[in-house]
Design an enzyme around this catalytic site. Sequence first.
Site, PDB file in Angstrom:
ATOM      1  N   HIS A 164       0.920  -1.182   0.004  1.00 52.32           N
ATOM      2  CA  HIS A 164       0.163  -0.232   0.036  1.00 52.32           C
ATOM      3  C   HIS A 164       0.872   1.243   0.033  1.00 52.32           C
ATOM      4  O   HIS A 164       2.120   1.202   0.519  1.00 52.32           O
ATOM      5  CB  HIS A 164      -0.892  -0.102   1.102  1.00 52.32           C
ATOM      6  CG  HIS A 164      -2.067  -0.903   1.286  1.00 52.32           C
ATOM      7  ND1 HIS A 164      -2.298  -1.773   2.416  1.00 52.32           N
ATOM      8  CD2 HIS A 164      -3.047  -1.167   0.491  1.00 52.32           C
ATOM      9  CE1 HIS A 164      -3.331  -2.372   2.395  1.00 52.32           C
ATOM     10  NE2 HIS A 164      -3.859  -1.999   0.689  1.00 52.32           N
ATOM     11  N   CYS A 251      -2.795   0.914   9.441  1.00 48.86           N
ATOM     12  CA  CYS A 251      -3.767  -0.148   8.783  1.00 48.86           C
ATOM     13  C   CYS A 251      -4.740  -0.216  10.058  1.00 48.86           C
ATOM     14  O   CYS A 251      -6.040  -0.671  10.052  1.00 48.86           O
ATOM     15  CB  CYS A 251      -3.088  -1.159   8.751  1.00 48.86           C
ATOM     16  SG  CYS A 251      -1.737  -1.218   7.701  1.00 48.86           S
TER      17      CYS A 251
HETATM   18  N1  GLY Z   1      -2.732  -8.442   5.680  1.00 49.64           N
HETATM   19  C1  GLY Z   1      -3.197  -7.285   5.196  1.00 49.64           C
HETATM   20  C2  GLY Z   1      -3.582  -7.057   3.821  1.00 49.64           C
HETATM   21  O1  GLY Z   1      -2.888  -7.794   3.182  1.00 49.64           O
HETATM   22  O2  GLY Z   1      -4.456  -6.369   3.511  1.00 49.64           O
END
Ligand code: GLY
Length: 256
Positions: A164, A251
């Site tokens: 991300h 996150c």
């Molecule tokens: N384990 C978090 C993701 O891959 O979105």
Amino acid sequence: MFNNVIVRRPCRAMVEGITSNPQLGKPDYEKALLQHDSYIAALKECGVAVTVLPADERYPDSCFVEDPAVITRKCAIITNPGAASRNGEKDEILPAIRKFFTEDQIEYIKSPGTLEGGDVMMVGDHFYVGRSVRTNEEGIRQFIAILEKHGLSGSEVTLEEVLHLKTGVNYLENGNMLVSGEFVHKPEFAQYNRVEIPEEEAYAANCIWVNDTVIVPEGYPAVEKAVRSLGYKVILVDTSEFRKLDGGLSCLSLRF
Ligand code: GLY
């Protein structure tokens, strides 16, 4: 200034969560719960009210609430997570979002657009959006259109190496930005005071600013030192069990 944070308790099924780092081993669930407790305590210390959603065993990665929604000053956007095993998380975050936003303030990314909140970095009223394996061109197009409808703006950032956008770049307000790896020389970020994170501590580029305190993952002394030298109060939180699932501090919450 953030007033509210939403988190979701990790579920036992987290041991089956998605990871690109299987060599780190499976998360220890009991340890993850303790780390999550510390995370919540750190957020409270920053003066926010924390809404704690219950664990959802159907979705191993559901503690990473940042991905199924993006919250802005003007609206909340329910995303359409690109990871198939995570897509249903968008329906489960919605009731929590409805507690804070009216229907006309809630927007939706629709298929074939995909987008995950981990790819969105807020800098004031501008939002950088990473085009990744989880967030596609159509998702970004819809997202920017929604932002513009609400008087905000967005722009795309391509990424090649990390999961991300916020895996490698995070804004700490006051012009300060932590950058690692492929983001160190991105022209989009040249205007900010970029603090380069050494490769061996790249994971800790994912710090979060919460009301002039920066929460930093425990165990990354160079990053801790760099953040302190920017003048922020620092709270350290151990995230070792979430790291095993490619997850970091950002996150684990929605901050607004
Ligand atoms: N384990 C978090 C993701 O891959 O979105």
